[in-house]
Write a protein that holds these residues in place. Sequence first.
Motif, PDB file in Angstrom:
ATOM      1  N   ILE A  24       0.969  -1.294   0.008  1.00 23.60           N
ATOM      2  CA  ILE A  24      -0.022   0.090  -0.008  1.00 23.60           C
ATOM      3  C   ILE A  24       0.832   1.341   0.021  1.00 23.60           C
ATOM      4  CG2 ILE A  24      -2.000  -1.114   1.235  1.00 23.60           C
ATOM      5  CD1 ILE A  24      -0.841   0.151   3.931  1.00 23.60           C
ATOM      6  N   GLY A  25       0.406   2.195  -0.495  1.00 18.70           N
ATOM      7  CA  GLY A  25       0.991   3.666  -0.213  1.00 18.70           C
ATOM      8  C   GLY A  25       0.802   4.258   0.979  1.00 18.70           C
ATOM      9  N   PHE A  30      -1.413   5.905   5.850  1.00 13.18           N
ATOM     10  CA  PHE A  30      -1.813   6.869   6.942  1.00 13.18           C
ATOM     11  C   PHE A  30      -3.364   6.874   7.384  1.00 13.18           C
ATOM     12  CE2 PHE A  30      -2.492  11.542   8.370  1.00 13.18           C
ATOM     13  CZ  PHE A  30      -1.452  11.665   8.971  1.00 13.18           C
ATOM     14  N   ASP A  31      -4.201   6.611   6.320  1.00 15.87           N
ATOM     15  CA  ASP A  31      -5.585   6.672   6.633  1.00 15.87           C
ATOM     16  C   ASP A  31      -5.924   5.299   7.737  1.00 15.87           C
ATOM     17  OD1 ASP A  31      -6.323   8.531   5.075  1.00 15.87           O
ATOM     18  OD2 ASP A  31      -6.992   7.490   3.226  1.00 15.87           O
ATOM     19  N   ASP A  65       7.923   6.747  11.577  1.00 17.75           N
ATOM     20  CA  ASP A  65       7.949   7.885  12.570  1.00 17.75           C
ATOM     21  C   ASP A  65       6.551   8.299  12.829  1.00 17.75           C
ATOM     22  OD1 ASP A  65      10.661   7.901  12.399  1.00 17.75           O
ATOM     23  OD2 ASP A  65      10.953   9.555  11.070  1.00 17.75           O
ATOM     24  N   GLU A  66       5.713   8.576  11.975  1.00 18.82           N
ATOM     25  CA  GLU A  66       4.271   8.846  12.198  1.00 18.82           C
ATOM     26  C   GLU A  66       3.602   7.931  13.262  1.00 18.82           C
ATOM     27  OE1 GLU A  66       2.251  12.175  11.641  1.00 18.82           O
ATOM     28  OE2 GLU A  66       3.829  11.731  10.199  1.00 18.82           O
ATOM     29  N   TYR A  67       3.949   6.615  13.078  1.00 20.84           N
ATOM     30  CA  TYR A  67       3.276   5.593  13.845  1.00 20.84           C
ATOM     31  C   TYR A  67       3.483   5.595  15.255  1.00 20.84           C
ATOM     32  CZ  TYR A  67       3.441   0.987  15.890  1.00 20.84           C
ATOM     33  OH  TYR A  67       3.319  -0.081  16.659  1.00 20.84           O
ATOM     34  N   HIS A  68       4.996   5.847  15.413  1.00 18.04           N
ATOM     35  CA  HIS A  68       5.524   6.038  16.626  1.00 18.04           C
ATOM     36  C   HIS A  68       5.175   7.280  17.524  1.00 18.04           C
ATOM     37  CE1 HIS A  68       8.017   2.544  16.812  1.00 18.04           C
ATOM     38  NE2 HIS A  68       8.546   2.667  15.382  1.00 18.04           N
TER      39      HIS A  68
END
Length: 84
Positions: A24-25, A30-31, A65-68
Amino acid sequence: MTPIKPDTLKEIVRRIIRTRPDEIGCETCFDSLDRFVDMELEGKDAAQAMPLVKRHLEICGGCSDEYHALLTALEDFKDSASPA
Ligand SMILES: [Zn+2]
């Protein structure tokens, strides 16, 4: 014979990446990220439920990074929201 322009090459590579069905992209990742983190915080197996998100997080530094960041923020929120 016409030499392939770098832009053409990039477009070809992009097309190959985009059409790989098992990946996936960043946008899709992000969604799904908030749901993924929610599941982890609830003690559910998020990686099992959303293997494509899990896989993307392993290969994409930006989304990782976003996930953490999201995980840390939600954990802090939970700690402050729950009565001591
Ligand atoms: Zn990504």
